[in-house]
Design a protein around this motif. Structure first.
Motif, PDB file in Angstrom:
ATOM      1  N   ALA A  13      22.477  -5.384 -10.259  1.00 29.10           N
ATOM      2  CA  ALA A  13      23.202  -6.653 -10.249  1.00 29.10           C
ATOM      3  C   ALA A  13      22.432  -7.759  -9.531  1.00 29.10           C
ATOM      4  N   GLN A  14      21.367  -7.414  -8.830  1.00 26.19           N
ATOM      5  CA  GLN A  14      20.596  -8.403  -8.080  1.00 26.19           C
ATOM      6  C   GLN A  14      19.676  -9.179  -9.021  1.00 26.19           C
ATOM      7  N   LYS A  15      19.314 -10.380  -8.640  1.00 31.77           N
ATOM      8  CA  LYS A  15      18.426 -11.222  -9.441  1.00 31.77           C
ATOM      9  C   LYS A  15      17.124 -11.467  -8.683  1.00 31.77           C
ATOM     10  N   ALA A  36      16.245   7.029  -3.092  1.00 32.80           N
ATOM     11  CA  ALA A  36      16.535   5.589  -3.099  1.00 32.80           C
ATOM     12  C   ALA A  36      15.319   4.796  -3.568  1.00 32.80           C
ATOM     13  N   ALA A  37      14.126   5.196  -3.129  1.00 36.32           N
ATOM     14  CA  ALA A  37      12.900   4.515  -3.565  1.00 36.32           C
ATOM     15  C   ALA A  37      12.693   4.684  -5.070  1.00 36.32           C
ATOM     16  N   LEU A  38      12.901   5.898  -5.575  1.00 39.22           N
ATOM     17  CA  LEU A  38      12.752   6.155  -7.009  1.00 39.22           C
ATOM     18  C   LEU A  38      13.764   5.347  -7.821  1.00 39.22           C
ATOM     19  N   ALA A  39      15.007   5.309  -7.360  1.00 38.71           N
ATOM     20  CA  ALA A  39      16.041   4.526  -8.052  1.00 38.71           C
ATOM     21  C   ALA A  39      15.689   3.046  -8.031  1.00 38.71           C
ATOM     22  N   GLY A  40      15.188   2.571  -6.911  1.00 34.96           N
ATOM     23  CA  GLY A  40      14.787   1.168  -6.817  1.00 34.96           C
ATOM     24  C   GLY A  40      13.724   0.809  -7.838  1.00 34.96           C
ATOM     25  N   LYS A  41      12.738   1.679  -8.008  1.00 34.81           N
ATOM     26  CA  LYS A  41      11.654   1.408  -8.962  1.00 34.81           C
ATOM     27  C   LYS A  41      12.149   1.552 -10.400  1.00 34.81           C
ATOM     28  N   GLN A  42      13.052   2.499 -10.665  1.00 30.21           N
ATOM     29  CA  GLN A  42      13.586   2.666 -12.024  1.00 30.21           C
ATOM     30  C   GLN A  42      14.432   1.468 -12.442  1.00 30.21           C
ATOM     31  N   VAL A  43      15.276   1.006 -11.551  1.00 28.37           N
ATOM     32  CA  VAL A  43      16.181  -0.100 -11.868  1.00 28.37           C
ATOM     33  C   VAL A  43      15.450  -1.441 -11.852  1.00 28.37           C
TER      34      VAL A  43
END
Length: 133
Positions: A13-15, A36-43
């Motif tokens: 949801a962040q821009k 969390a790092a992996l999810a951050g890079k995927q999203v």
């Protein structure tokens, strides 16, 4: 404030996110921090991912070798290095990574490279670097 079911949905949801920061303190926290790092890079595939904290500091090179989604590891006290890294990632007038103290990152050879360990903060009493090349 919207309710988010997952951290990934909150990130999505962040821009214009350019830098995702994850703290890694202790063995028990390792799985969650890396997830969390992996999810951050995927999203947010264009965002850079940085880890910091005690365990991140001690295992900086190993983390970068094992997890290509992690772009940077800030070792030791992060006050000044985080500000410098944020300027590098978020500013058009980029600060060279090699001048950022306490930072481990990949060079073109994909091998981890550690900058000098110069920043110890206001209360720093370390007599040797946390990580050396």
């Amino acid at each position: 404030m919207p309710a988010f079911k997952t951290w990934a949905s909150m990130l999505a949801a962040q821009k214009d996110v350019k830098l995702v920061l994850v703290d890694l303190h202790g063995y028990r926290h390792s799985y969650g921090a890396i997830s969390a790092a992996l999810a951050g890079k995927q999203v947010l595939p264009r965002a850079r991912v940085a880890l910091g904290g005690i365990s991140a500091s001690l295992f900086a090179a190993e983390t970068l070798r094992s997890f290509p989604e992690v772009d940077f590891v800030i070792r030791g006290d992060a006050e000044e290095p985080l500000l410098s890294l944020t300027r590098h990632v978020c500013s058009s007038a980029s600060v060279p990574l090699s001048s950022n103290p306490n930072l481990t990152y990949r060079v073109q050879t994909r091998r981890p490279f550690a900058t000098h360990c110069a920043w110890q903060g206001a209360f720093g009493t370390a007599t040797r670097p946390i990580y050396s090349r």
